[in-house]
Design a protein around this motif. Structure first.
Motif, PDB file in Angstrom:
ATOM      1  N   SER A  73      -0.982  -8.497  11.629  1.00  0.00           N
ATOM      2  CA  SER A  73      -0.188  -9.716  11.469  1.00  0.00           C
ATOM      3  C   SER A  73       0.617  -9.671  10.170  1.00  0.00           C
ATOM      4  N   LEU A  74      -0.024  -9.243   9.083  1.00  0.00           N
ATOM      5  CA  LEU A  74       0.673  -9.119   7.806  1.00  0.00           C
ATOM      6  C   LEU A  74       1.766  -8.053   7.881  1.00  0.00           C
ATOM      7  N   GLU A  75       1.501  -6.985   8.630  1.00  0.00           N
ATOM      8  CA  GLU A  75       2.499  -5.926   8.762  1.00  0.00           C
ATOM      9  C   GLU A  75       3.690  -6.397   9.602  1.00  0.00           C
ATOM     10  N   ARG A  76       3.430  -7.113  10.691  1.00  0.00           N
ATOM     11  CA  ARG A  76       4.531  -7.636  11.513  1.00  0.00           C
ATOM     12  C   ARG A  76       5.420  -8.578  10.714  1.00  0.00           C
ATOM     13  N   ALA A  77       4.823  -9.315   9.786  1.00  0.00           N
ATOM     14  CA  ALA A  77       5.582 -10.234   8.938  1.00  0.00           C
ATOM     15  C   ALA A  77       6.315  -9.490   7.822  1.00  0.00           C
ATOM     16  N   GLY A  78       6.049  -8.191   7.661  1.00  0.00           N
ATOM     17  CA  GLY A  78       6.732  -7.393   6.645  1.00  0.00           C
ATOM     18  C   GLY A  78       6.122  -7.496   5.267  1.00  0.00           C
ATOM     19  N   LEU A  79       4.888  -7.987   5.176  1.00  0.00           N
ATOM     20  CA  LEU A  79       4.256  -8.171   3.867  1.00  0.00           C
ATOM     21  C   LEU A  79       3.459  -6.957   3.417  1.00  0.00           C
ATOM     22  N   VAL A  80       3.018  -6.133   4.356  1.00  0.00           N
ATOM     23  CA  VAL A  80       2.303  -4.897   4.027  1.00  0.00           C
ATOM     24  C   VAL A  80       2.860  -3.766   4.870  1.00  0.00           C
ATOM     25  N   ARG A  81       2.563  -2.555   4.426  1.00  0.00           N
ATOM     26  CA  ARG A  81       2.912  -1.342   5.165  1.00  0.00           C
ATOM     27  C   ARG A  81       1.627  -0.561   5.393  1.00  0.00           C
ATOM     28  N   SER A  82       1.582   0.118   6.513  1.00  0.00           N
ATOM     29  CA  SER A  82       0.400   0.934   6.801  1.00  0.00           C
ATOM     30  C   SER A  82       0.743   2.414   6.710  1.00  0.00           C
ATOM     31  N   THR A  83      -0.256   3.190   6.344  1.00  0.00           N
ATOM     32  CA  THR A  83      -0.151   4.642   6.293  1.00  0.00           C
ATOM     33  C   THR A  83      -1.406   5.195   6.945  1.00  0.00           C
ATOM     34  N   ARG A  84      -1.219   6.104   7.854  1.00  0.00           N
ATOM     35  CA  ARG A  84      -2.348   6.726   8.535  1.00  0.00           C
ATOM     36  C   ARG A  84      -2.692   8.017   7.804  1.00  0.00           C
ATOM     37  N   ILE A  85      -3.957   8.142   7.402  1.00  0.00           N
ATOM     38  CA  ILE A  85      -4.436   9.358   6.747  1.00  0.00           C
ATOM     39  C   ILE A  85      -5.681   9.790   7.513  1.00  0.00           C
ATOM     40  N   GLY A  86      -5.525  10.846   8.290  1.00  0.00           N
ATOM     41  CA  GLY A  86      -6.623  11.264   9.162  1.00  0.00           C
ATOM     42  C   GLY A  86      -6.898  10.169  10.175  1.00  0.00           C
ATOM     43  N   LYS A  87      -8.141   9.778  10.292  1.00  0.00           N
ATOM     44  CA  LYS A  87      -8.489   8.716  11.231  1.00  0.00           C
ATOM     45  C   LYS A  87      -8.466   7.333  10.590  1.00  0.00           C
ATOM     46  N   TRP A  88      -8.071   7.254   9.324  1.00  0.00           N
ATOM     47  CA  TRP A  88      -8.114   5.997   8.593  1.00  0.00           C
ATOM     48  C   TRP A  88      -6.713   5.413   8.407  1.00  0.00           C
ATOM     49  N   THR A  89      -6.635   4.103   8.457  1.00  0.00           N
ATOM     50  CA  THR A  89      -5.380   3.406   8.180  1.00  0.00           C
ATOM     51  C   THR A  89      -5.504   2.730   6.827  1.00  0.00           C
ATOM     52  N   HIS A  90      -4.503   2.945   5.988  1.00  0.00           N
ATOM     53  CA  HIS A  90      -4.446   2.352   4.653  1.00  0.00           C
ATOM     54  C   HIS A  90      -3.312   1.336   4.620  1.00  0.00           C
ATOM     55  N   TYR A  91      -3.515   0.263   3.850  1.00  0.00           N
ATOM     56  CA  TYR A  91      -2.501  -0.782   3.735  1.00  0.00           C
ATOM     57  C   TYR A  91      -2.155  -1.018   2.276  1.00  0.00           C
ATOM     58  N   ARG A  92      -0.846  -1.226   2.052  1.00  0.00           N
ATOM     59  CA  ARG A  92      -0.376  -1.602   0.713  1.00  0.00           C
ATOM     60  C   ARG A  92       0.678  -2.688   0.873  1.00  0.00           C
ATOM     61  N   ARG A  93       0.859  -3.446  -0.169  1.00  0.00           N
ATOM     62  CA  ARG A  93       1.869  -4.504  -0.154  1.00  0.00           C
ATOM     63  C   ARG A  93       3.264  -3.895  -0.101  1.00  0.00           C
ATOM     64  N   ASP A  94       4.168  -4.580   0.566  1.00  0.00           N
ATOM     65  CA  ASP A  94       5.573  -4.184   0.573  1.00  0.00           C
ATOM     66  C   ASP A  94       6.271  -5.107  -0.428  1.00  0.00           C
ATOM     67  N   GLU A  95       6.295  -4.680  -1.672  1.00  0.00           N
ATOM     68  CA  GLU A  95       6.799  -5.531  -2.758  1.00  0.00           C
ATOM     69  C   GLU A  95       8.265  -5.902  -2.565  1.00  0.00           C
ATOM     70  N   GLU A  96       9.071  -4.988  -2.020  1.00  0.00           N
ATOM     71  CA  GLU A  96      10.490  -5.306  -1.799  1.00  0.00           C
ATOM     72  C   GLU A  96      10.644  -6.425  -0.777  1.00  0.00           C
ATOM     73  N   ARG A  97       9.888  -6.346   0.309  1.00  0.00           N
ATOM     74  CA  ARG A  97       9.962  -7.389   1.338  1.00  0.00           C
ATOM     75  C   ARG A  97       9.404  -8.711   0.814  1.00  0.00           C
ATOM     76  N   ILE A  98       8.357  -8.657   0.009  1.00  0.00           N
ATOM     77  CA  ILE A  98       7.792  -9.883  -0.562  1.00  0.00           C
ATOM     78  C   ILE A  98       8.813 -10.533  -1.485  1.00  0.00           C
ATOM     79  N   ALA A  99       9.490  -9.737  -2.318  1.00  0.00           N
ATOM     80  CA  ALA A  99      10.526 -10.275  -3.208  1.00  0.00           C
ATOM     81  C   ALA A  99      11.678 -10.862  -2.405  1.00  0.00           C
ATOM     82  N   ALA A 100      12.057 -10.193  -1.315  1.00  0.00           N
ATOM     83  CA  ALA A 100      13.131 -10.712  -0.462  1.00  0.00           C
ATOM     84  C   ALA A 100      12.718 -12.027   0.180  1.00  0.00           C
TER      85      ALA A 100
END
Length: 109
Positions: A73-100
């Protein structure tokens, strides 16, 4: 009923994502991942790749499926981005989208 313009649609999607207190808390935690998550146990830089969903799940105490749904839900809203590393998904804030979003909110209200 009038049609919404694209910026209004973006605002509504973000508000919907942030309406849940747990999603809002997770977004806040991701601002300083090294303070809120066991970074030493991670397999990637939390600022570059993000925080593993399993660490987010452990901190919230919620089921993995619930946390994955919340993060999607947070990713669809553009607030976080996901990165897949092996079988794990990592999430970080999308600071540019949050500022926008903050700038858009300032112009819309």
């Amino acid at each position: 009923m009038t049609a919404r313009t694209e910026p209004q649609l973006d605002l509504i999607d973000v508000f919907k994502a942030l309406a849940n207190p747990v999603r809002l808390q997770v977004l806040s935690w991701l601002r300083e991942p090294e303070r809120h998550f066991p970074v030493a146990e991670g397999i990637a830089d939390p600022h570059e790749a993000g925080v593993c969903v399993s660490h987010i799940q452990a901190k919230t105490g919620l089921a993995q499926s619930t946390v994955s749904s919340y993060m999607a839900s947070l990713e669809r809203a553009g607030l976080v981005r996901s990165t897949r590393i092996g079988k794990w998904t990592h999430y970080r804030r999308d600071e540019e989208r949050i500022a926008a979003f903050v700038a858009l909110l300032g112009r819309a209200l």
